[in-house]
Scaffold this active site. Sequence first.
Site, mmCIF file in Angstrom:
data_model
loop_
_atom_site.group_PDB
_atom_site.id
_atom_site.type_symbol
_atom_site.label_atom_id
_atom_site.label_comp_id
_atom_site.label_asym_id
_atom_site.label_seq_id
_atom_site.Cartn_x
_atom_site.Cartn_y
_atom_site.Cartn_z
ATOM 1 N N ARG A 72 0.816 -1.224 0.000
ATOM 2 C CA ARG A 72 0.000 0.000 0.000
ATOM 3 C C ARG A 72 0.847 1.269 0.000
ATOM 4 O O ARG A 72 0.496 2.265 -0.623
ATOM 5 C CB ARG A 72 -0.968 -0.025 1.189
ATOM 6 C CG ARG A 72 -2.088 0.986 1.075
ATOM 7 C CD ARG A 72 -3.184 0.779 2.095
ATOM 8 N NE ARG A 72 -2.707 0.916 3.457
ATOM 9 C CZ ARG A 72 -3.428 0.651 4.539
ATOM 10 N NH1 ARG A 72 -4.677 0.219 4.417
ATOM 11 N NH2 ARG A 72 -2.938 0.795 5.747
ATOM 12 N N LYS A 174 -2.849 6.578 1.369
ATOM 13 C CA LYS A 174 -2.773 7.195 2.702
ATOM 14 C C LYS A 174 -1.957 8.482 2.661
ATOM 15 O O LYS A 174 -0.940 8.612 3.361
ATOM 16 C CB LYS A 174 -2.135 6.181 3.664
ATOM 17 C CG LYS A 174 -3.133 5.646 4.689
ATOM 18 C CD LYS A 174 -2.547 4.552 5.519
ATOM 19 C CE LYS A 174 -2.544 4.854 6.982
ATOM 20 N NZ LYS A 174 -3.823 5.111 7.604
ATOM 21 N N GLU A 210 -16.701 5.731 4.410
ATOM 22 C CA GLU A 210 -15.822 5.346 5.530
ATOM 23 C C GLU A 210 -16.362 5.872 6.856
ATOM 24 O O GLU A 210 -17.239 6.733 6.890
ATOM 25 C CB GLU A 210 -14.428 5.944 5.325
ATOM 26 C CG GLU A 210 -13.748 5.421 4.087
ATOM 27 C CD GLU A 210 -12.262 5.179 4.302
ATOM 28 O OE1 GLU A 210 -11.877 4.505 5.269
ATOM 29 O OE2 GLU A 210 -11.485 5.676 3.475
HETATM 30 C C1 LIG Z 1 -8.980 6.572 6.027
HETATM 31 C C2 LIG Z 1 -8.701 5.233 6.590
HETATM 32 N N1 LIG Z 1 -9.544 4.224 6.329
HETATM 33 C C3 LIG Z 1 -9.337 2.983 6.797
HETATM 34 C C4 LIG Z 1 -8.258 2.683 7.594
HETATM 35 C C5 LIG Z 1 -8.042 1.295 8.080
HETATM 36 O O1 LIG Z 1 -7.044 0.663 7.331
HETATM 37 P P1 LIG Z 1 -6.170 -0.510 7.963
HETATM 38 O O2 LIG Z 1 -7.118 -1.578 8.354
HETATM 39 O O3 LIG Z 1 -5.273 -0.938 6.863
HETATM 40 O O4 LIG Z 1 -5.464 0.077 9.126
HETATM 41 C C6 LIG Z 1 -7.359 3.702 7.917
HETATM 42 C C7 LIG Z 1 -6.198 3.427 8.775
HETATM 43 O O5 LIG Z 1 -5.203 2.985 8.345
HETATM 44 C C8 LIG Z 1 -7.563 4.993 7.397
HETATM 45 O O6 LIG Z 1 -6.726 5.983 7.673
#
Ligand SMILES: Cc1ncc(COP(=O)(O)O)c(C=O)c1O
Length: 328
Positions: A72, A174, A210
């Site tokens: 990622r 991210k 989200e």
């Molecule tokens: C915007 C957002 N959505 C979802 C997630 C959850 O992703 P993950 O399960 O990979 O931590 C995160 C955190 O990482 C995030 O910042």
Amino acid sequence: MGYALKETEYRYRAYTKNGKWEKGSLTTDKYISIHEGSNVFHYGQALFEGLKAYRTKTGEIQLFRPDLNFIRINEGLRRLVAPELPEDLFFDGILEVVKANIDDIPEYGKGQSLYIRPFVIGQGMNLGVKPSDEYLFSVFCAPVGTYFAGGLEALSFVTTDYDRASANGTGQVKVAGNYAASLYPRSLAKKAGYAGVIYLDPLTHSKIDEVGAANFFGITHDNILVTPVSSSILPSITKRSILYIAEHMLGMEVEERDCFIDNVDEFKEAGACGTAAIITPLKSITHKGKVTQFGDGKVGPTIKKLYDILVGIYYGDIEAPEGWIQKI
Ligand SMILES: Cc1ncc(COP(=O)(O)O)c(C=O)c1O
């Protein structure tokens, strides 16, 4: 200090030279001194990851699916026109930092862990809007407890008219700017007494995207686990894992499809999931003044089962599907 329980001593730094990453090293200096013209300050060429190290009952240290964070971060770097990280550099940074701060990894049984924060920024004098010539990759860490206070307590969220990312923007990676854009809607929701915001799809504002910095999932009245698809959702590693657990360990049907906000009562349980949020049950969603409560407003049986398996895997109490755990 927010989510962190304390600061740790060692962090890792690596730099590019002529556009290529060089091996990094540990330092105890928590301050970064860079040129005022650095891209990160003006045009937001900044990207991060988040993963955790857990201490098992027998005292071993393990990481949860770090290979997916590696994939990622490079998807994000490509989107920011920054040089991709070689796999050995990414893992060198993580492993060095975890090992150097090993005494700060919380003991088993407290629901705590070591949160690891790799990040990349564009730096160096750069007044034009273009990619940087120089980059820093750094990793630091901090022991953490639960992100949303209350553990498995169900929390209330509210939809927002603001977007954290646009439909064809940077929602799937991210990048720091997504989080800057989220601070204002988050502050409005907090002021109004909610735990956080539900983002809707930026094009039509009719579908759930989200839950703050976590992905959304719901359990329908006929027990199907549903999670939304959208071009502005960050693909959560936790969500991907929950889909697998539901399908292969609980024998549930799973669907990735639109979740219309006006049809949110199709869910008897709903949750937010992420590395930080783990699984946080939603008590209710308020949308345009209408409150939809899930079940009796407490953690439901399916979410409880998913949580117990996921957390069992994190801490080595439940055998993980192949390839999910990297021991240190
Ligand atoms: C915007 C957002 N959505 C979802 C997630 C959850 O992703 P993950 O399960 O990979 O931590 C995160 C955190 O990482 C995030 O910042």
